[in-house]
Design a protein around this motif. Structure first.
Motif, PDB file in Angstrom:
ATOM      1  N   ARG A  30      25.765  50.462  31.965  1.00  0.00           N
ATOM      2  CA  ARG A  30      26.332  51.406  32.916  1.00  0.00           C
ATOM      3  C   ARG A  30      27.711  51.884  32.536  1.00  0.00           C
ATOM      4  N   LEU A  58      30.039  49.145  38.978  1.00  0.00           N
ATOM      5  CA  LEU A  58      29.540  48.137  38.041  1.00  0.00           C
ATOM      6  C   LEU A  58      28.055  47.849  38.192  1.00  0.00           C
ATOM      7  N   THR A 111      27.289  39.907  35.634  1.00  0.00           N
ATOM      8  CA  THR A 111      27.383  39.073  34.432  1.00  0.00           C
ATOM      9  C   THR A 111      26.036  38.808  33.772  1.00  0.00           C
ATOM     10  N   PHE A 116      26.873  43.958  30.269  1.00  0.00           N
ATOM     11  CA  PHE A 116      27.932  42.949  30.312  1.00  0.00           C
ATOM     12  C   PHE A 116      27.850  42.032  29.089  1.00  0.00           C
ATOM     13  N   LYS A 119      28.990  43.814  25.921  1.00  0.00           N
ATOM     14  CA  LYS A 119      30.438  44.043  25.804  1.00  0.00           C
ATOM     15  C   LYS A 119      31.217  42.766  25.576  1.00  0.00           C
ATOM     16  N   ILE A 123      32.824  36.815  22.807  1.00  0.00           N
ATOM     17  CA  ILE A 123      33.520  35.720  23.496  1.00  0.00           C
ATOM     18  C   ILE A 123      32.706  34.426  23.375  1.00  0.00           C
ATOM     19  N   TRP A 128      34.707  30.867  28.161  1.00  0.00           N
ATOM     20  CA  TRP A 128      34.416  31.153  29.577  1.00  0.00           C
ATOM     21  C   TRP A 128      34.769  29.955  30.468  1.00  0.00           C
ATOM     22  N   ILE A 133      39.963  30.517  33.497  1.00  0.00           N
ATOM     23  CA  ILE A 133      38.892  31.514  33.596  1.00  0.00           C
ATOM     24  C   ILE A 133      37.760  31.005  34.505  1.00  0.00           C
ATOM     25  N   PRO A 136      32.474  33.665  34.038  1.00  0.00           N
ATOM     26  CA  PRO A 136      32.474  35.048  33.536  1.00  0.00           C
ATOM     27  C   PRO A 136      32.681  36.051  34.669  1.00  0.00           C
ATOM     28  N   ASN A 138      34.837  35.891  36.875  1.00  0.00           N
ATOM     29  CA  ASN A 138      36.263  35.969  37.180  1.00  0.00           C
ATOM     30  C   ASN A 138      36.928  37.047  36.315  1.00  0.00           C
ATOM     31  N   CYS A 139      36.477  38.274  36.478  1.00  0.00           N
ATOM     32  CA  CYS A 139      36.922  39.398  35.644  1.00  0.00           C
ATOM     33  C   CYS A 139      38.449  39.480  35.544  1.00  0.00           C
ATOM     34  N   PHE A 151      38.753  48.464  33.462  1.00  0.00           N
ATOM     35  CA  PHE A 151      38.312  47.475  32.483  1.00  0.00           C
ATOM     36  C   PHE A 151      38.588  47.941  31.053  1.00  0.00           C
ATOM     37  N   GLU A 152      39.545  48.861  30.909  1.00  0.00           N
ATOM     38  CA  GLU A 152      39.873  49.368  29.575  1.00  0.00           C
ATOM     39  C   GLU A 152      40.267  48.212  28.661  1.00  0.00           C
ATOM     40  N   GLU A 153      39.822  48.323  27.404  1.00  0.00           N
ATOM     41  CA  GLU A 153      40.087  47.256  26.430  1.00  0.00           C
ATOM     42  C   GLU A 153      41.567  46.917  26.285  1.00  0.00           C
ATOM     43  N   VAL A 156      43.107  44.168  28.463  1.00  0.00           N
ATOM     44  CA  VAL A 156      42.554  42.807  28.423  1.00  0.00           C
ATOM     45  C   VAL A 156      43.602  41.834  27.882  1.00  0.00           C
ATOM     46  N   ILE A 158      43.551  37.676  27.335  1.00  0.00           N
ATOM     47  CA  ILE A 158      42.808  36.427  27.542  1.00  0.00           C
ATOM     48  C   ILE A 158      43.771  35.268  27.775  1.00  0.00           C
TER      49      ILE A 158
END
Ligand code: HEC
Ligand code: HEC
Length: 160
Positions: A30, A58, A111, A116, A119, A123, A128, A133, A136, A138-139, A151-153, A156, A158
């Motif tokens: 999506r 989503l 998830t 999902f 993308k 990982i 996870w 965290i 998964p 837990n965006c 959610f743009e890269e 992010v 971590i």
């Protein structure tokens, strides 16, 4: 000449990879929610009390209907609402659901969708489970703009 030929070959191979990749997309890709992501006060309050209020873009509308029909037994918790609240939130989610979904599926979890998994395939499973965290789902642990549906890269981070 040999060199030119091999770079043409490499180009040909990489472009078929791209085509094959979108063939593998089973329609659950999506993409990302449209920005700015729409909001609704009741949704934010009720669906954001236990976890992030997941952006409506989503999941497809059929997923949101199933989720909203089953709130009495929601992933091991009781998240039931009054009929009026449920109606208002369902309308908000359905009206702003993903329009790019082509698969007949209606998963209950973001998830578990193909998009999902694809993308996040880089990982490691152990990552996870890090204490910061936990899940998964837990965006917001990694996506610093998740609460705005972003959610743009490049946003992010971590956590360690
Ligand atoms: C009483 C607490 C609670 C409330 C309120 C609640 N949820 Fe949840 N929800 C959970 C739990 C627990 C999970 C499972 C989280 C996990 O696996 O990490 C979950 C998971 C989800 C998931 C799947 C996440 C994934 O794995 O992709 C969706 C979608 C979801 N909730 C939507 C909603 C919506 C919509 C509302 C508001 C109508 C809502 N939730 C309200 C407790 C709640
Ligand atoms: C452990 C950290 C982590 C968690 C938790 C996480 N993501 Fe991600 N996500 C990433 C990383 C890293 C990328 C970038 C992958 C790459 O480099 O292509 C990503 C990429 C994405 C993308 C694609 C972004 C783009 O610009 O194409 C989307 C959409 C996305 N995540 C949504 C979610 C959603 C929704 C959740 C929660 C249900 C979530 N993510 C949970 C780390 C995470």
């Amino acid at each position: 000449m040999k060199k030119l030929f091999s770079s043409i070959l490499i180009f040909a191979i990489s472009s078929t990879t791209v085509i094959a990749d979108s063939d593998k997309d089973n329609g659950e890709n999506r993409g990302k929610p449209t920005l700015p992501s729409p909001s609704n006060a009741r949704w934010k309050q009720e669906c954001g009390s236990c976890h992030l209020a997941f952006a409506p873009g989503l999941l497809p509308s059929a997923s949101w209907r199933k989720i909203m029909d089953g709130l009495g037994e929601h992933f091991g918790t009781d998240a039931a609402l009054t009929t009026q609240e449920n109606g208002e939130i369902t309308a908000f989610l359905v009206n702003n659901a993903s329009t790019r979904w082509r698969a007949p599926s209606a998963p209950l979890r973001i998830t578990e969708t193909y998009g999902f998994k694809r993308k996040h395939h880089e990982i490691a499973p152990t990552l996870w489970k890090r204490p910061a965290i936990k899940s998964p789902a837990n965006c917001a642990a990694c996506h610093t703009g998740a609460d705005q549906g972003d959610f743009e890269e490049h946003r992010v981070r971590i956590p360690r």
